[in-house]
Design an enzyme around this catalytic site. Structure first.
Site, PDB file in Angstrom:
ATOM      1  N   GLY A  32      22.058  -3.254 -53.320  1.00  0.00           N
ATOM      2  CA  GLY A  32      20.836  -3.043 -52.553  1.00  0.00           C
ATOM      3  C   GLY A  32      20.033  -4.317 -52.365  1.00  0.00           C
ATOM      4  O   GLY A  32      20.528  -5.421 -52.571  1.00  0.00           O
ATOM      5  N   GLY A  37      23.545 -11.257 -45.627  1.00  0.00           N
ATOM      6  CA  GLY A  37      24.901 -11.322 -46.192  1.00  0.00           C
ATOM      7  C   GLY A  37      25.523  -9.937 -46.236  1.00  0.00           C
ATOM      8  O   GLY A  37      26.676  -9.739 -45.804  1.00  0.00           O
ATOM      9  N   HIS A  38      24.761  -8.961 -46.727  1.00  0.00           N
ATOM     10  CA  HIS A  38      25.264  -7.586 -46.751  1.00  0.00           C
ATOM     11  C   HIS A  38      25.534  -7.101 -45.319  1.00  0.00           C
ATOM     12  O   HIS A  38      26.531  -6.420 -45.068  1.00  0.00           O
ATOM     13  CB  HIS A  38      24.228  -6.651 -47.383  1.00  0.00           C
ATOM     14  CG  HIS A  38      23.899  -6.952 -48.814  1.00  0.00           C
ATOM     15  ND1 HIS A  38      22.651  -7.355 -49.215  1.00  0.00           N
ATOM     16  CD2 HIS A  38      24.651  -6.904 -49.940  1.00  0.00           C
ATOM     17  CE1 HIS A  38      22.639  -7.522 -50.528  1.00  0.00           C
ATOM     18  NE2 HIS A  38      23.843  -7.266 -51.003  1.00  0.00           N
ATOM     19  N   GLN A  62      27.049  -4.114 -65.648  1.00  0.00           N
ATOM     20  CA  GLN A  62      27.398  -5.513 -65.359  1.00  0.00           C
ATOM     21  C   GLN A  62      26.270  -6.478 -65.728  1.00  0.00           C
ATOM     22  O   GLN A  62      26.364  -7.671 -65.447  1.00  0.00           O
ATOM     23  CB  GLN A  62      27.836  -5.693 -63.910  1.00  0.00           C
ATOM     24  CG  GLN A  62      26.752  -5.541 -62.870  1.00  0.00           C
ATOM     25  CD  GLN A  62      27.328  -5.582 -61.464  1.00  0.00           C
ATOM     26  OE1 GLN A  62      28.058  -4.689 -61.036  1.00  0.00           O
ATOM     27  NE2 GLN A  62      27.018  -6.626 -60.718  1.00  0.00           N
ATOM     28  N   LYS A 150      30.709 -15.173 -51.037  1.00  0.00           N
ATOM     29  CA  LYS A 150      29.627 -15.712 -51.880  1.00  0.00           C
ATOM     30  C   LYS A 150      29.937 -15.450 -53.357  1.00  0.00           C
ATOM     31  O   LYS A 150      29.668 -16.272 -54.216  1.00  0.00           O
ATOM     32  CB  LYS A 150      28.325 -15.035 -51.461  1.00  0.00           C
ATOM     33  CG  LYS A 150      27.266 -14.930 -52.504  1.00  0.00           C
ATOM     34  CD  LYS A 150      26.228 -15.984 -52.317  1.00  0.00           C
ATOM     35  CE  LYS A 150      25.145 -15.989 -53.373  1.00  0.00           C
ATOM     36  NZ  LYS A 150      24.896 -14.769 -54.060  1.00  0.00           N
TER      37      LYS A 150
HETATM   38  P1  AMP Z   1      25.400  -7.636 -54.255  1.00  0.00           P
HETATM   39  O1  AMP Z   1      24.466  -6.624 -53.666  1.00  0.00           O
HETATM   40  O2  AMP Z   1      24.754  -8.943 -54.566  1.00  0.00           O
HETATM   41  O3  AMP Z   1      26.202  -7.066 -55.400  1.00  0.00           O
HETATM   42  O4  AMP Z   1      26.457  -7.979 -53.122  1.00  0.00           O
HETATM   43  C1  AMP Z   1      27.175  -6.980 -52.464  1.00  0.00           C
HETATM   44  C2  AMP Z   1      28.205  -7.610 -51.573  1.00  0.00           C
HETATM   45  O5  AMP Z   1      27.568  -8.454 -50.624  1.00  0.00           O
HETATM   46  C3  AMP Z   1      29.203  -8.478 -52.354  1.00  0.00           C
HETATM   47  O6  AMP Z   1      30.504  -8.304 -51.796  1.00  0.00           O
HETATM   48  C4  AMP Z   1      28.689  -9.862 -52.092  1.00  0.00           C
HETATM   49  O7  AMP Z   1      29.692 -10.855 -52.153  1.00  0.00           O
HETATM   50  C5  AMP Z   1      28.171  -9.731 -50.671  1.00  0.00           C
HETATM   51  N1  AMP Z   1      27.190 -10.786 -50.402  1.00  0.00           N
HETATM   52  C6  AMP Z   1      26.067 -11.065 -51.111  1.00  0.00           C
HETATM   53  N2  AMP Z   1      25.457 -12.165 -50.607  1.00  0.00           N
HETATM   54  C7  AMP Z   1      26.228 -12.583 -49.575  1.00  0.00           C
HETATM   55  C8  AMP Z   1      26.140 -13.672 -48.649  1.00  0.00           C
HETATM   56  N3  AMP Z   1      25.142 -14.547 -48.682  1.00  0.00           N
HETATM   57  N4  AMP Z   1      27.118 -13.784 -47.717  1.00  0.00           N
HETATM   58  C9  AMP Z   1      28.131 -12.910 -47.659  1.00  0.00           C
HETATM   59  N5  AMP Z   1      28.265 -11.858 -48.496  1.00  0.00           N
HETATM   60  C10 AMP Z   1      27.332 -11.699 -49.438  1.00  0.00           C
END
Ligand code: AMP
Length: 283
Positions: A32, A37-38, A62, A150
């Site tokens: 969330g 990026g998401h 985690q 990332k």
């Molecule tokens: P998180 O919510 O941080 O666990 O991320 C969820 C997904 O979004 C994971 O697959 C991350 O690698 C991806 N993600 C987070 N930040 C980025 C970003 N800046 N660029 C591309 N994917 C991202």
């Protein structure tokens, strides 16, 4: 219409209906606080024509005991608005007790790869990640799951898990999305004070230097590591945790850079832990 679902049984029912209608299922696992990026993952899942499921779950398993789970941002309403605007089909936002009811004691662990780099500093982190992702794969049964580069170590570990356990899901890894100044977008960037955000730019800049060295023909992994280390360590208020020059699939350290290389780092900027990396193939 975007369905908001909090329990596993209802996810299974909705996914079964979509599958019966001939849809492929796409899963975007997240914690969330959705950002660009998401969105790149969500948009790719939609462009692939999938019935798109976004999971939003701040996975307690985690986080270590001294980590930032309590201050991790949880703007669920804003996230739902984003998902609605993007035409996401289903948001799965379970409570921790739905995913980890009392008595839970089964874990999925990718040995070795989960203990280096970020894993060396965050014991048990990747076991928490692989366990929750394996559960999400089982609940949603996606044809394709979308992850960002990332989190390159996480991506390598998940690909290994999928291969080792013969899980019937394709893993789609997408490029890191950055702000105009180069900072990789992250839910944790919200914690950065303006001057910290400024200091954090050294991370992507140091990785750019590494990229230039590689493109210039440098094959000495140690030199590349030292260059990144020196640049980051010179920046006041930024505490480097590690720099690694590794094979992007096995995470094994490289001495000589061949056709593919991952240069990854983690650093504390104030109280906020940031990661970033550069991935080069076929230089
Ligand atoms: P998180 O919510 O941080 O666990 O991320 C969820 C997904 O979004 C994971 O697959 C991350 O690698 C991806 N993600 C987070 N930040 C980025 C970003 N800046 N660029 C591309 N994917 C991202």
């Amino acid at each position: 219409m975007t369905l908001l679902v909090e329990n596993i049984e209802d996810v299974r029912k909705s996914v079964a209906v979509a599958r019966k209608a001939g849809k492929q299922i796409g899963l975007v696992p997240t914690m969330g606080a959705l950002h660009k990026g998401h969105l790149s993952l969500v948009r790719r899942a939609a462009a692939d024509g999938t019935f798109t499921v976004v999971s939003i779950f701040v996975n307690p398993t985690q986080f270590g005991p001294d980590e930032d789970i309590d201050r991790y941002p949880r703007p669920l309403e804003a996230d739902l608005d984003v998902c609605r605007a993007e035409g996401v089909d289903l948001v799965f936002a379970p409570e921790p007790g739905e995913m980890f009811p009392g008595g839970f004691c089964t874990h999925v662990e990718v040995e070795g790869m989960g203990e280096v780099m970020c894993g060396a500093l965050r014991p048990g982190h990747f076991r928490g990640v692989t366990t929750v992702v394996a559960k999400l794969f089982d609940i949603v049964q996606p044809d394709v799951a979308y992850f960002g580069r990332k989190d390159a170590q996480q991506g390598a570990i998940i690909r290994r898990m999928v291969a080792d356990l013969d899980l019937p899901v394709a893993i789609c890894m997408l490029p890191t999305v950055r702000d105009a100044d180069g900072l990789a977008t992250s839910s944790r960037n919200a914690h950065l004070a303006p001057e910290e955000r400024c200091r954090a730019l050294v991370l992507s800049r140091a990785l750019k230097d590494a990229e230039s060295m590689l493109r210039g023909g440098c094959t000495n992994a140690d030199k590349i590591e030292q260059c990144v280390r020196k640049k980051v360590e010179q920046t006041e208020g930024v505490e480097l945790q590690y720099v690694a020059v590794v094979d992007p699939d096995t995470l094994e350290p490289l001495q000589t850079v061949g056709e593919k290389v991952l240069v990854a780092l983690a650093a504390m900027v104030g109280k906020t832990r940031l990661i970033d990396n550069v991935l080069l193939r076929d230089l």
